[in-house]
Design an enzyme around this catalytic site. Structure first.
Site, PDB file in Angstrom:
ATOM      1  N   SER A 180       0.840  -1.192   0.000  1.00 46.59           N
ATOM      2  CA  SER A 180       0.000   0.000   0.000  1.00 46.59           C
ATOM      3  C   SER A 180       0.875   1.241   0.000  1.00 46.59           C
ATOM      4  O   SER A 180       2.079   1.159   0.187  1.00 46.59           O
ATOM      5  CB  SER A 180      -0.867   0.008   1.261  1.00 46.59           C
ATOM      6  N   LYS A 181       0.254   2.362  -0.201  1.00 48.57           N
ATOM      7  CA  LYS A 181       1.014   3.613  -0.232  1.00 48.57           C
ATOM      8  C   LYS A 181       1.787   3.800   1.066  1.00 48.57           C
ATOM      9  O   LYS A 181       2.869   4.355   1.084  1.00 48.57           O
ATOM     10  CB  LYS A 181       0.091   4.815  -0.440  1.00 48.57           C
ATOM     11  N   ARG A 182       1.189   3.302   2.144  1.00 49.22           N
ATOM     12  CA  ARG A 182       1.843   3.438   3.449  1.00 49.22           C
ATOM     13  C   ARG A 182       3.200   2.752   3.475  1.00 49.22           C
ATOM     14  O   ARG A 182       4.145   3.242   4.036  1.00 49.22           O
ATOM     15  CB  ARG A 182       0.983   2.793   4.525  1.00 49.22           C
ATOM     16  N   HIS A 183       3.228   1.580   2.893  1.00 49.22           N
ATOM     17  CA  HIS A 183       4.464   0.798   2.936  1.00 49.22           C
ATOM     18  C   HIS A 183       5.154   0.727   1.600  1.00 49.22           C
ATOM     19  O   HIS A 183       5.311  -0.336   1.031  1.00 49.22           O
ATOM     20  CB  HIS A 183       4.182  -0.645   3.362  1.00 49.22           C
ATOM     21  N   GLY A 184       5.531   1.836   1.085  1.00 50.84           N
ATOM     22  CA  GLY A 184       6.363   1.799  -0.098  1.00 50.84           C
ATOM     23  C   GLY A 184       5.759   1.233  -1.353  1.00 50.84           C
ATOM     24  O   GLY A 184       6.461   0.595  -2.129  1.00 50.84           O
TER      25      GLY A 184
END
Length: 490
Positions: free
Chosen positions: A250-254
């Site tokens: 996800s955008k949160r994790h790269g």
RNA sequence: GCCCCUAUCGUCUAGUGGCCCAGGACGCCACCCUUUCAAGGUGGAAACGCGGGUUCGAUUCCCGCUGGGGGCACCA
């Protein structure tokens, strides 16, 4: 061999997507085949402006080239699905004429209600086939009268569908688990299912490479290829990439686009290398490959099918390896470019290229990301360093209660440097060690003070080389300034 | 709920019935080198998910379970 990369213009391609492009490209180049780009833009509602340029940019940055595509055309142009509408219409008509498809007039409201009811009853959702019972005559009449409709493919029956995926082998599923799906929407645009079959066939694609998420619907596609009378291509479903935590990327994790990696200071070779071997391996030990080498040895069969987690630490390590192995002039150029961007605006431009070339060899093995460079070498450029506070100088055990001693040591070194005849790394080191010994201090204790005074940092490039580059005058003045700050009176 | 794919160290992987009390890499730990930090060197901890089969012999083959991922739209 003909392979295609078929992105949708819905934003920046993320790493999983890009890895598919890399593998497909590698496969094509390995076998001397063609690699082309086709834009899948049949969903008019999801278009994101500028996507295509970002896709090109990502590919170019990685060094991936293409033989045919929206921008350069080719023998099967156009390479944009929204410009190929008539072809899908023809295919749909053929399917209709041959009895493989039918018109459906069900409203989206009815469909939604149907789905709701199915879920409430614990059944698997899917079209109930209502319009399949319509006579061709009635359907034709209603359509001619202008009634909105879609075209559905007759998928559901008592049989089974078998297809072969290059990486997993034969897969057989029962057709009763599928419903009659839409191939042509009411706006006359095809769905992916129809569009890609028509295009991959017409563009003579030999290997249909795509993400894993298509595997469950691959039987649908196989049936369309058959119904259209086309010889099926080889299906290759690539695994997805998981986030570092093993969950969804996800955008949160790269789940970053490669362009963002470029921005953060990763070099293209490292990103290409890393992505290529994430989920693919050559042997039991080799991990560093150039693009050329990968082209030589890449084989789709060596891909492992289970999803791989994106290991940012390993990417960083690999980027460091690439930086260290790079020819020095090239590295200097990279540093210069990056520093021009990252250094504060009060540092005069253009930057001193000779200076950058001078310190490059001393920081190259201390850098993993280009974005770290500015923070490491800013003191080379600043007219005066920001001198750390006294507590910073006195944090070492030796100086904790001896500010005067620290100041005295600094002054002793300043005197030595000022009087030094031979300006070389070796001479500077010898002189400084001599001074430390003369004032009866441990070299390390003194050097720590000097490093802080000259670079303003606790962690910095090697001291003597640094002093040599910074120069006598600046070094001495920084040394004395630090001493004064610690103990105003001599 | 139904369907599909999948399962070796924390992570990426090698392994294709005996070479494996499982090899490499990142990360981690220790030591060495050393003016800091890196880089480098040496060493170390760390895995075949569980249960059944098949076989003289299973990490490797089959089945089940469990876990993980994905899919069930007029999105791709």
């Amino acid at each position: 061999m003909r392979v295609r990369y078929a992105p949708s213009p819905t934003g920046d391609p993320h790493v999983g997507n890009v890895r598919q492009a890399i593998w497909s490209w590698l496969f094509a180049r390995h076998s001397g085949g063609d690699f082309l780009i086709r834009l899948e833009d049949t969903d008019q509602t999801r278009k994101v402006p500028g996507s295509l340029e970002r896709i090109y940019g990502s590919l170019r940055w990685l060094g991936i080239d293409w033989d045919e595509g929206p921008d350069i055309g080719g023998p099967y142009a156009p390479y944009v699905q929204s410009e190929r509408l008539p072809r899908y219409r023809v295919a749909a008509d053929q399917l209709l004429a041959d009895g493989h498809a039918y018109l459906c007039f069900c409203s989206s409201e009815r469909l939604a209600e149907m789905r709701k009811a199915q879920q409430a009853a614990g059944e698997s959702p899917g079209y109930d086939g209502l319009c399949r019972t319509l006579s061709v005559a009635e359907a034709t009449t209603r359509a001619a009268a202008g009634e909105a409709h879609v075209v559905r493919f007759k998928m559901r029956d008592d049989g089974t569908t078998t297809l072969v995926d290059l990486l997993r082998g034969e897969i057989t599923v029962e057709n009763r688990h599928f419903d009659d799906f839409v191939i042509l929407k009411s706006d006359q645009f095809p769905t992916y299912h129809l569009a890609h079959v028509v295009d991959d066939y017409e563009m003579q694609i030999s290997h249909v490479t795509r993400g894993d998420e298509w595997l469950p619907s691959a039987p649908r596609h196989a049936r369309i290829w058959d119904a259209l009378g086309y010889a099926r291509p080889t299906f290759v479903h690539f695994p997805v990439i998981l986030g570092p935590d093993g969950g969804k990327l996800s955008k949160r994790h790269g789940a970053k686009s490669v362009l963002e990696y470029a921005d953060e200071g990763y070099v293209a070779g490292a990103v290409f290398n890393f992505l290529a071997i994430l989920g693919w391996s050559f042997d039991d030990k080799t991990e560093l490959f150039t693009r050329a080498r990968l082209t030589e040895i890449f084989d789709l069969a060596d891909i492992s099918v289970n999803p791989a987690a994106f290991d940012t630490q390993k990417l960083e390590w690999m980027n460091g390896v690439y930086l260290r192995d790079m020819p020095e002039p090239e590295l200097t150029a990279l540093f210069a470019e990056r520093l021009d961007r990252d250094l504060p605006t009060d540092v005069a431009r253009p930057l001193d290229r000779a200076l950058i070339a001078a310190f490059t060899p001393h920081i190259r093995e201390r850098v993993k990301l280009l974005s770290e460079v500015a923070g490491l070498v800013d003191f080379f450029f600043a007219a005066s360093v920001v001198t750390p506070g006294a507590d910073e100088f006195l944090s070492a055990k030796r100086w904790r209660d001896d500010a005067a001693g620290a100041a005295g040591s600094l002054r002793a070194i300043a005197d030595t440097i000022e009087a030094l005849a031979d300006w070389s790394t070796a001479a500077i080191e010898a002189a400084m060690r001599g001074t430390a010994e003369a004032i009866d201090e441990k070299a390390g204790d003194v050097f720590t003070l000097c490093r802080l005074a000259v670079t303003g940092k606790r962690i910095a490039p090697p001291l003597f080389e640094t002093i040599e580059i910074v120069g006598r005058e600046t070094t001495v003045s920084r040394l004395r300034a630090a001493a004064s700050a610690l103990a105003p009176t001599v």
